[in-house]
Design a protein around this motif. Structure first.
Motif, PDB file in Angstrom:
ATOM      1  N   GLN A  12       0.823  -1.200   0.000  1.00  0.00           N
ATOM      2  CA  GLN A  12       0.000   0.000   0.000  1.00  0.00           C
ATOM      3  C   GLN A  12       0.869   1.267   0.000  1.00  0.00           C
ATOM      4  O   GLN A  12       0.634   2.194  -0.770  1.00  0.00           O
ATOM      5  CB  GLN A  12      -0.931  -0.001   1.210  1.00  0.00           C
ATOM      6  N   ILE A  13       1.878   1.285   0.843  1.00  0.00           N
ATOM      7  CA  ILE A  13       2.779   2.439   0.914  1.00  0.00           C
ATOM      8  C   ILE A  13       3.496   2.655  -0.416  1.00  0.00           C
ATOM      9  O   ILE A  13       3.529   3.772  -0.946  1.00  0.00           O
ATOM     10  CB  ILE A  13       3.805   2.258   2.057  1.00  0.00           C
ATOM     11  N   GLN A  20      -0.258   5.188  -7.816  1.00  0.00           N
ATOM     12  CA  GLN A  20      -1.050   4.202  -8.539  1.00  0.00           C
ATOM     13  C   GLN A  20      -2.312   3.866  -7.747  1.00  0.00           C
ATOM     14  O   GLN A  20      -2.303   3.903  -6.520  1.00  0.00           O
ATOM     15  CB  GLN A  20      -0.236   2.919  -8.757  1.00  0.00           C
ATOM     16  N   ARG A  21      -3.364   3.523  -8.471  1.00  0.00           N
ATOM     17  CA  ARG A  21      -4.584   3.060  -7.827  1.00  0.00           C
ATOM     18  C   ARG A  21      -4.524   1.538  -7.689  1.00  0.00           C
ATOM     19  O   ARG A  21      -3.747   0.874  -8.388  1.00  0.00           O
ATOM     20  CB  ARG A  21      -5.811   3.429  -8.668  1.00  0.00           C
ATOM     21  N   GLN A  22      -5.349   1.003  -6.812  1.00  0.00           N
ATOM     22  CA  GLN A  22      -5.402  -0.445  -6.673  1.00  0.00           C
ATOM     23  C   GLN A  22      -5.792  -1.098  -7.999  1.00  0.00           C
ATOM     24  O   GLN A  22      -5.262  -2.139  -8.359  1.00  0.00           O
ATOM     25  CB  GLN A  22      -6.376  -0.841  -5.563  1.00  0.00           C
ATOM     26  N   LYS A  23      -6.704  -0.479  -8.723  1.00  0.00           N
ATOM     27  CA  LYS A  23      -7.113  -1.021 -10.013  1.00  0.00           C
ATOM     28  C   LYS A  23      -5.934  -1.068 -10.983  1.00  0.00           C
ATOM     29  O   LYS A  23      -5.785  -2.037 -11.735  1.00  0.00           O
ATOM     30  CB  LYS A  23      -8.248  -0.206 -10.610  1.00  0.00           C
ATOM     31  N   ASP A  24      -5.097  -0.028 -10.966  1.00  0.00           N
ATOM     32  CA  ASP A  24      -3.911  -0.017 -11.830  1.00  0.00           C
ATOM     33  C   ASP A  24      -3.007  -1.208 -11.518  1.00  0.00           C
ATOM     34  O   ASP A  24      -2.477  -1.849 -12.426  1.00  0.00           O
ATOM     35  CB  ASP A  24      -3.114   1.278 -11.648  1.00  0.00           C
ATOM     36  N   MET A  25      -2.835  -1.487 -10.237  1.00  0.00           N
ATOM     37  CA  MET A  25      -1.970  -2.598  -9.834  1.00  0.00           C
ATOM     38  C   MET A  25      -2.592  -3.934 -10.229  1.00  0.00           C
ATOM     39  O   MET A  25      -1.890  -4.842 -10.683  1.00  0.00           O
ATOM     40  CB  MET A  25      -1.707  -2.555  -8.326  1.00  0.00           C
TER      41      MET A  25
END
Length: 72
Positions: A12-13, A20-25
């Protein structure tokens, strides 16, 4: 904090540092948003190849991601 929680917290950090967004990852790792969210929450184990991909992407060691080292 157990290793999965440490991994999730560090992901997360690092993700936020790269803006970046979680969706990007999730897209980067070819997984669903929900699956990536579960990784960041420390709810699921991460495959070794995914761990290596994340370490390379963020420029850190796998030991750092797993909480085995404080050195990135």
């Amino acid at each position: 904090m157990n290793q999965l929680e440490i991994l999730g917290h560090r992901l997360q950090i690092l993700r936020k540092e790269k803006k970046q967004r979680q969706k990007d990852m999730g897209d980067f790792l070819d997984m669903t948003l929900r699956n990536y969210q579960r990784m960041e929450k420390g709810e699921i184990n991460v495959q070794a190849l995914t761990l290596c991909t994340l370490a390379d992407y963020f420029g850190v060691s796998t030991d750092y991601l797993l909480g085995r080292s404080e050195e990135r």
